[in-house]
Scaffold this motif. Sequence first.
Motif, PDB file in Angstrom:
ATOM      1  N   THR A   1       4.641  32.288  -0.964  1.00 42.16           N
ATOM      2  CA  THR A   1       5.389  33.434   0.112  1.00 42.16           C
ATOM      3  C   THR A   1       4.641  34.936   0.080  1.00 42.16           C
ATOM      4  O   THR A   1       4.758  35.443  -0.868  1.00 42.16           O
ATOM      5  CB  THR A   1       6.663  33.434   0.301  1.00 42.16           C
ATOM      6  OG1 THR A   1       6.841  31.957   0.952  1.00 42.16           O
ATOM      7  CG2 THR A   1       6.662  34.657   1.190  1.00 42.16           C
ATOM      8  N   ALA A   2       3.668  35.192   1.072  1.00 45.15           N
ATOM      9  CA  ALA A   2       3.069  36.361   0.843  1.00 45.15           C
ATOM     10  C   ALA A   2       2.201  36.302   2.599  1.00 45.15           C
ATOM     11  O   ALA A   2       2.266  35.681   2.946  1.00 45.15           O
ATOM     12  CB  ALA A   2       1.780  36.470  -0.323  1.00 45.15           C
ATOM     13  N   VAL A   3       1.575  37.944   2.556  1.00 41.37           N
ATOM     14  CA  VAL A   3       0.526  38.128   3.627  1.00 41.37           C
ATOM     15  C   VAL A   3      -0.890  37.582   2.854  1.00 41.37           C
ATOM     16  O   VAL A   3      -0.890  38.178   1.650  1.00 41.37           O
ATOM     17  CB  VAL A   3       0.859  39.439   3.926  1.00 41.37           C
ATOM     18  CG1 VAL A   3      -0.427  39.914   4.616  1.00 41.37           C
ATOM     19  CG2 VAL A   3       2.204  39.268   4.796  1.00 41.37           C
TER      20      VAL A   3
ATOM     21  N   TYR B   1      -6.837  36.778  -0.872  1.00 42.43           N
ATOM     22  CA  TYR B   1      -6.339  37.758  -1.886  1.00 42.43           C
ATOM     23  C   TYR B   1      -4.606  37.953  -0.722  1.00 42.43           C
ATOM     24  O   TYR B   1      -4.655  37.341   0.306  1.00 42.43           O
ATOM     25  CB  TYR B   1      -6.275  39.120  -1.909  1.00 42.43           C
ATOM     26  CG  TYR B   1      -7.490  39.306  -2.013  1.00 42.43           C
ATOM     27  CD1 TYR B   1      -8.967  39.063  -2.483  1.00 42.43           C
ATOM     28  CD2 TYR B   1      -7.194  40.187  -3.666  1.00 42.43           C
ATOM     29  CE1 TYR B   1      -9.462  39.921  -2.453  1.00 42.43           C
ATOM     30  CE2 TYR B   1      -8.436  40.339  -4.660  1.00 42.43           C
ATOM     31  CZ  TYR B   1      -9.635  40.323  -3.952  1.00 42.43           C
ATOM     32  OH  TYR B   1     -10.950  40.623  -4.714  1.00 42.43           O
ATOM     33  N   ARG B   2      -3.440  37.684  -1.500  1.00 46.12           N
ATOM     34  CA  ARG B   2      -2.450  38.315  -1.024  1.00 46.12           C
ATOM     35  C   ARG B   2      -1.354  38.959  -1.569  1.00 46.12           C
ATOM     36  O   ARG B   2      -1.840  39.732  -2.526  1.00 46.12           O
ATOM     37  CB  ARG B   2      -1.700  36.411  -1.317  1.00 46.12           C
ATOM     38  CG  ARG B   2      -1.422  35.933  -2.517  1.00 46.12           C
ATOM     39  CD  ARG B   2      -1.097  34.777  -2.947  1.00 46.12           C
ATOM     40  NE  ARG B   2      -0.528  34.697  -4.060  1.00 46.12           N
ATOM     41  CZ  ARG B   2      -0.051  33.187  -4.926  1.00 46.12           C
ATOM     42  NH1 ARG B   2       0.421  31.863  -4.147  1.00 46.12           N
ATOM     43  NH2 ARG B   2       0.501  33.278  -5.956  1.00 46.12           N
ATOM     44  N   GLN B   3      -0.340  39.446  -1.131  1.00 45.04           N
ATOM     45  CA  GLN B   3       0.796  40.395  -1.238  1.00 45.04           C
ATOM     46  C   GLN B   3       1.796  39.955  -0.787  1.00 45.04           C
ATOM     47  O   GLN B   3       2.024  40.188   0.666  1.00 45.04           O
ATOM     48  CB  GLN B   3       0.217  41.585   0.034  1.00 45.04           C
ATOM     49  CG  GLN B   3       0.989  43.347  -1.006  1.00 45.04           C
ATOM     50  CD  GLN B   3       0.123  44.439  -0.935  1.00 45.04           C
ATOM     51  OE1 GLN B   3      -0.337  44.684  -0.449  1.00 45.04           O
ATOM     52  NE2 GLN B   3       0.171  45.047  -1.730  1.00 45.04           N
ATOM     53  N   ALA B   4       2.634  39.449  -1.436  1.00 42.36           N
ATOM     54  CA  ALA B   4       3.680  39.421  -1.664  1.00 42.36           C
ATOM     55  C   ALA B   4       4.892  41.177  -1.572  1.00 42.36           C
ATOM     56  O   ALA B   4       4.486  41.874  -1.901  1.00 42.36           O
ATOM     57  CB  ALA B   4       4.873  38.966  -2.256  1.00 42.36           C
ATOM     58  N   PRO B   5       5.924  41.309  -0.518  1.00 37.75           N
ATOM     59  CA  PRO B   5       7.001  42.309  -0.706  1.00 37.75           C
ATOM     60  C   PRO B   5       7.006  42.704  -1.888  1.00 37.75           C
ATOM     61  O   PRO B   5       7.821  42.052  -3.461  1.00 37.75           O
ATOM     62  CB  PRO B   5       7.603  42.024   0.100  1.00 37.75           C
ATOM     63  CG  PRO B   5       7.722  40.692   0.992  1.00 37.75           C
ATOM     64  CD  PRO B   5       6.222  40.345  -0.273  1.00 37.75           C
ATOM     65  N   GLY B   6       6.637  43.925  -1.992  1.00 38.87           N
ATOM     66  CA  GLY B   6       6.985  44.810  -3.376  1.00 38.87           C
ATOM     67  C   GLY B   6       6.041  44.434  -4.500  1.00 38.87           C
ATOM     68  O   GLY B   6       6.020  45.209  -6.177  1.00 38.87           O
ATOM     69  N   LYS B   7       5.025  43.600  -4.047  1.00 39.65           N
ATOM     70  CA  LYS B   7       4.086  43.405  -5.947  1.00 39.65           C
ATOM     71  C   LYS B   7       2.459  44.067  -4.801  1.00 39.65           C
ATOM     72  O   LYS B   7       2.573  44.023  -4.082  1.00 39.65           O
ATOM     73  CB  LYS B   7       3.883  41.855  -5.352  1.00 39.65           C
ATOM     74  CG  LYS B   7       5.243  41.296  -6.071  1.00 39.65           C
ATOM     75  CD  LYS B   7       5.332  40.024  -6.542  1.00 39.65           C
ATOM     76  CE  LYS B   7       6.465  39.261  -7.199  1.00 39.65           C
ATOM     77  NZ  LYS B   7       6.228  38.046  -7.471  1.00 39.65           N
ATOM     78  N   GLN B   8       1.834  43.834  -6.089  1.00 34.43           N
ATOM     79  CA  GLN B   8       0.698  44.385  -5.773  1.00 34.43           C
ATOM     80  C   GLN B   8      -0.556  43.201  -5.499  1.00 34.43           C
ATOM     81  O   GLN B   8      -0.416  42.143  -5.120  1.00 34.43           O
ATOM     82  CB  GLN B   8       0.134  44.483  -7.301  1.00 34.43           C
ATOM     83  CG  GLN B   8       0.293  45.591  -7.455  1.00 34.43           C
ATOM     84  CD  GLN B   8      -0.359  46.734  -8.703  1.00 34.43           C
ATOM     85  OE1 GLN B   8      -1.001  45.556  -9.877  1.00 34.43           O
ATOM     86  NE2 GLN B   8      -0.631  47.592  -9.029  1.00 34.43           N
TER      87      GLN B   8
END
Length: 121
Positions: free
Chosen positions: A90-92, A37-44
């Motif tokens: 770009t994301a975690v 999974y990934r999570q970008a700033p301000g996103k789910q």
Amino acid sequence: QVQLVESGGGLVQAGGSLRLSCTASGNFVSINNMAWYRQAPGKQRELVASITRGGNTNYPDSVKGRFTISRDNAKNTVLLQMNSLKPEDTAVYYCNGAVLINLFPPETDYWGQGTQVTVSS
């Protein structure tokens, strides 16, 4: 206790490639579905790729054809090969595993700590 440890994130230019790795350790019977999974700033948090124990894979349209998930059941490892990376990737990135702790269901969801992927334009 079960731990999922990711590695392989970093900074890459658009069009480049990265490979993420996640290895599970601890006391468990097996791992069924594994996923990234990934999570970008301000996103789910969103699904990037998933793979069953038998090797069936699933990708959203946003990464299909660019990302490839694979696993080694003997090593309790899942990989994510990311090609043709875009700034919007770009994301975690988080590793997820549906872990069978005992002989019988249900499985327990475990998550890695996350690894940063940054794609510059």
